[in-house]
Design an enzyme around this catalytic site. Structure first.
Site, PDB file in Angstrom:
ATOM      1  CB  CYS A 123      -0.940   0.004   1.192  1.00  0.00           C
ATOM      2  SG  CYS A 123      -1.915  -1.500   1.284  1.00  0.00           S
ATOM      3  CG  HIS A 264      -3.552   3.118   2.245  1.00  0.00           C
ATOM      4  ND1 HIS A 264      -4.088   2.686   1.051  1.00  0.00           N
ATOM      5  CD2 HIS A 264      -3.487   2.014   3.046  1.00  0.00           C
ATOM      6  CE1 HIS A 264      -4.328   1.388   1.123  1.00  0.00           C
ATOM      7  NE2 HIS A 264      -3.976   0.966   2.317  1.00  0.00           N
ATOM      8  CG  ASN A 294      -6.834  -1.277   1.157  1.00  0.00           C
ATOM      9  OD1 ASN A 294      -6.072  -0.837   0.301  1.00  0.00           O
ATOM     10  ND2 ASN A 294      -6.418  -1.772   2.309  1.00  0.00           N
TER      11      ASN A 294
HETATM   12  O1  UT7 Z   1      -4.070  -1.660   3.359  1.00  0.00           O
HETATM   13  C1  UT7 Z   1      -3.222  -2.429   4.128  1.00  0.00           C
HETATM   14  C2  UT7 Z   1      -3.376  -2.112   5.524  1.00  0.00           C
HETATM   15  N1  UT7 Z   1      -4.570  -2.732   6.036  1.00  0.00           N
HETATM   16  C3  UT7 Z   1      -5.187  -2.208   7.042  1.00  0.00           C
HETATM   17  O2  UT7 Z   1      -4.792  -1.148   7.490  1.00  0.00           O
HETATM   18  C4  UT7 Z   1      -6.338  -2.971   7.639  1.00  0.00           C
HETATM   19  C5  UT7 Z   1      -6.239  -2.920   9.122  1.00  0.00           C
HETATM   20  N2  UT7 Z   1      -7.252  -3.727   9.809  1.00  0.00           N
HETATM   21  C6  UT7 Z   1      -8.559  -3.397   9.796  1.00  0.00           C
HETATM   22  O3  UT7 Z   1      -8.968  -2.452   9.156  1.00  0.00           O
HETATM   23  C7  UT7 Z   1      -9.507  -4.188  10.680  1.00  0.00           C
HETATM   24  O4  UT7 Z   1      -8.738  -5.018  11.522  1.00  0.00           O
HETATM   25  C8  UT7 Z   1     -10.500  -5.063   9.881  1.00  0.00           C
HETATM   26  C9  UT7 Z   1     -11.530  -4.179   9.202  1.00  0.00           C
HETATM   27  C10 UT7 Z   1      -9.761  -5.885   8.867  1.00  0.00           C
HETATM   28  C11 UT7 Z   1     -11.251  -5.995  10.817  1.00  0.00           C
HETATM   29  O5  UT7 Z   1     -11.872  -5.257  11.843  1.00  0.00           O
HETATM   30  P1  UT7 Z   1     -11.788  -5.797  13.348  1.00  0.00           P
HETATM   31  O6  UT7 Z   1     -12.516  -4.828  14.175  1.00  0.00           O
HETATM   32  O7  UT7 Z   1     -10.327  -6.022  13.610  1.00  0.00           O
HETATM   33  O8  UT7 Z   1     -12.616  -7.119  13.257  1.00  0.00           O
HETATM   34  P2  UT7 Z   1     -12.141  -8.608  13.592  1.00  0.00           P
HETATM   35  O9  UT7 Z   1     -11.318  -9.133  12.472  1.00  0.00           O
HETATM   36  O10 UT7 Z   1     -11.554  -8.652  14.954  1.00  0.00           O
HETATM   37  O11 UT7 Z   1     -13.520  -9.327  13.604  1.00  0.00           O
HETATM   38  C12 UT7 Z   1     -14.524  -8.967  14.542  1.00  0.00           C
HETATM   39  C13 UT7 Z   1     -15.706  -9.863  14.307  1.00  0.00           C
HETATM   40  C14 UT7 Z   1     -15.359 -11.343  14.284  1.00  0.00           C
HETATM   41  O12 UT7 Z   1     -16.414 -12.030  14.859  1.00  0.00           O
HETATM   42  P3  UT7 Z   1     -16.295 -12.562  16.377  1.00  0.00           P
HETATM   43  O13 UT7 Z   1     -15.090 -13.458  16.387  1.00  0.00           O
HETATM   44  O14 UT7 Z   1     -16.109 -11.336  17.219  1.00  0.00           O
HETATM   45  O15 UT7 Z   1     -17.575 -13.262  16.583  1.00  0.00           O
HETATM   46  C15 UT7 Z   1     -15.302 -11.671  12.823  1.00  0.00           C
HETATM   47  O16 UT7 Z   1     -15.593 -13.011  12.547  1.00  0.00           O
HETATM   48  O17 UT7 Z   1     -16.280  -9.568  13.022  1.00  0.00           O
HETATM   49  C16 UT7 Z   1     -16.378 -10.767  12.273  1.00  0.00           C
HETATM   50  N3  UT7 Z   1     -16.164 -10.455  10.864  1.00  0.00           N
HETATM   51  C17 UT7 Z   1     -17.167 -10.157  10.024  1.00  0.00           C
HETATM   52  N4  UT7 Z   1     -18.490 -10.090  10.184  1.00  0.00           N
HETATM   53  C18 UT7 Z   1     -19.228  -9.753   9.125  1.00  0.00           C
HETATM   54  C19 UT7 Z   1     -14.985 -10.360  10.187  1.00  0.00           C
HETATM   55  N5  UT7 Z   1     -15.212 -10.037   8.916  1.00  0.00           N
HETATM   56  C20 UT7 Z   1     -16.553  -9.898   8.788  1.00  0.00           C
HETATM   57  C21 UT7 Z   1     -17.384  -9.571   7.708  1.00  0.00           C
HETATM   58  N6  UT7 Z   1     -18.718  -9.500   7.910  1.00  0.00           N
HETATM   59  N7  UT7 Z   1     -16.898  -9.288   6.470  1.00  0.00           N
END
Ligand code: UT7
Length: 337
Positions: A123, A264, A294
């Site tokens: 990125c 970004h 993204n």
């Molecule tokens: O460009 C390169 C750099 N990338 C970034 O900067 C991305 C950085 N990371 C992020 O933006 C965030 O970590 C994410 C958006 C990727 C994820 O957000 P999060 O708040 O860290 O969510 P998580 O992965 O911890 O997931 C939380 C919950 C989980 O459920 P449980 O275990 O709490 O029951 C996931 O299974 O959300 C669930 N989940 C979803 N639910 C619905 C994960 N993906 C989805 C989805 N739809 N697409």
């Protein structure tokens, strides 16, 4: 990297971008996987993403953006001395996407031996490319450099992993960098960084020399993007904040001096945190993540071109670019427009 100088050595002469026609909305995704518009929008700010047509390759999108940038710069394809393409999703592993772009631009007059190379900084690819272009132009090694950020991420993400596939989109952005004219406008500073201790947080583990392509790589989907989202999130907030603050300090500027942050577009919550930590007001952040998702290295130049074409960016304004991604690699640039 360049520090501040009384007069910048290079400046951005023109910008362009390309987004494929097909739009995939969160509602479209709801129909094919266990996700929701509410989750995606509230956790990331994303509402839709563009997806390349099956016949489109990375260099095709890059060429569209390059042509638009050349047109806006008002220079001919014959005047390009160097082509830098930031990408992690090239047409083929070898040769570079940049030489495909070069071949396309030769038809428009670009030199048949014009140097062209890809730059792999995920990125941060565009900011790395800008830093190199600035150095080449300052040194007089090149007069006009085409810097492109382009990604066809829809072909390298795991569409069965809802934790990653909803985040990314396809697109290309480009700028033409040329000599500054001594009026104070141009690239004032660039700062680039990487931290290999974070490799495992965001990677494509298979398909290279470490783990060559095999049936196992295919079965385990190791040739696709893997991310430990929260690790990247936390790192991004700290590193992006620090890189913006470094850019300001290097130019003896205060948060209130920034007209536009062109960041970004990975997650609107990351940008909210960077905004509150840097003290740069939210209305000075250009945000298009709702429309594009993204697009990795394409994200900053797409946003820049949209902001320029919308008339938001005006001559003399101060712009801060910042980006972070796989590596982890990140950086910032400060530009007097
Ligand atoms: O460009 C390169 C750099 N990338 C970034 O900067 C991305 C950085 N990371 C992020 O933006 C965030 O970590 C994410 C958006 C990727 C994820 O957000 P999060 O708040 O860290 O969510 P998580 O992965 O911890 O997931 C939380 C919950 C989980 O459920 P449980 O275990 O709490 O029951 C996931 O299974 O959300 C669930 N989940 C979803 N639910 C619905 C994960 N993906 C989805 C989805 N739809 N697409």
């Amino acid at each position: 990297m360049t520090g501040p100088s009384a007069q910048p050595g290079s400046r951005i002469l023109g910008t362009g971008h390309y987004l494929p026609k097909k739009v995939l909305t969160n509602q479209d995704l709801e129909k094919v996987m266990d996700t929701s518009d509410a989750w995606i929008a509230s956790r990331t700010g994303i509402r839709q993403r563009h997806i390349a047509a099956p016949e489109e390759a990375t260099s095709d999108m890059a060429t569209h953006a390059a042509k638009a940038a050349l047109q806006s710069a008002g220079i001919s394809a014959a005047d390009i001395d160097l082509i830098i393409v930031g990408t992690i999703s090239p047409d083929v592993p070898m040769p570079s996407a940049a030489v495909f772009v070069q071949r396309n631009l030769v038809a428009l007059g670009t030199r048949k031996d014009c140097p062209a190379f890809d730059l792999s900084a995920a990125c941060a690819g565009f900011i790395y490319g800008l830093s190199i272009a600035d150095a080449f132009v300052r040194a007089g090694t090149a007069k006009h450099v085409l810097v492109i950020g382009v990604e066809l991420l829809s072909r390298i993400i795991d569409w069965t992993d809802r934790g990653t596939c909803v985040l990314f989109g396809d697109g290309a952005g480009a700028v033409v960098v040329g000599p500054a004219t001594g009026d104070g406008r141009g690239i004032l500073s660039t700062h680039i960084y990487s931290d290999g201790s974070m490799i495992e947080a965001l990677q494509i583990p298979g398909g290279g020399s470490r783990l060559p392509f095999s049936q196992e790589v295919l079965d385990k989907k190791l040739h696709l993007v893997q991310m430990v989202g929260m690790d990247v999130f936390k790192y991004a907030v700290k590193a992006l904040t620090a890189s913006v603050q470094t850019a300001l300090a290097a130019n003896k500027m205060a948060p209130g001096d920034v007209d536009w942050v062109i960041p970004h577009q990975a997650n609107v919550r990351i940008l909210d945190a960077v905004q509150s930590r840097t003290g740069i007001a939210k209305e000075h952040f250009f945000i298009n993540i709702d429309q594009t998702a993204n697009t990795s290295s394409a994200s900053v130049p797409i946003a820049l071109d949209q902001a320029v074409r919308a008339g938001k960016v005006k001559p003399g304004q101060s712009l801060v670019f910042c980006a972070l991604g796989g590596g982890i690699a990140w950086g910032s640039a400060l530009v007097r427009w």
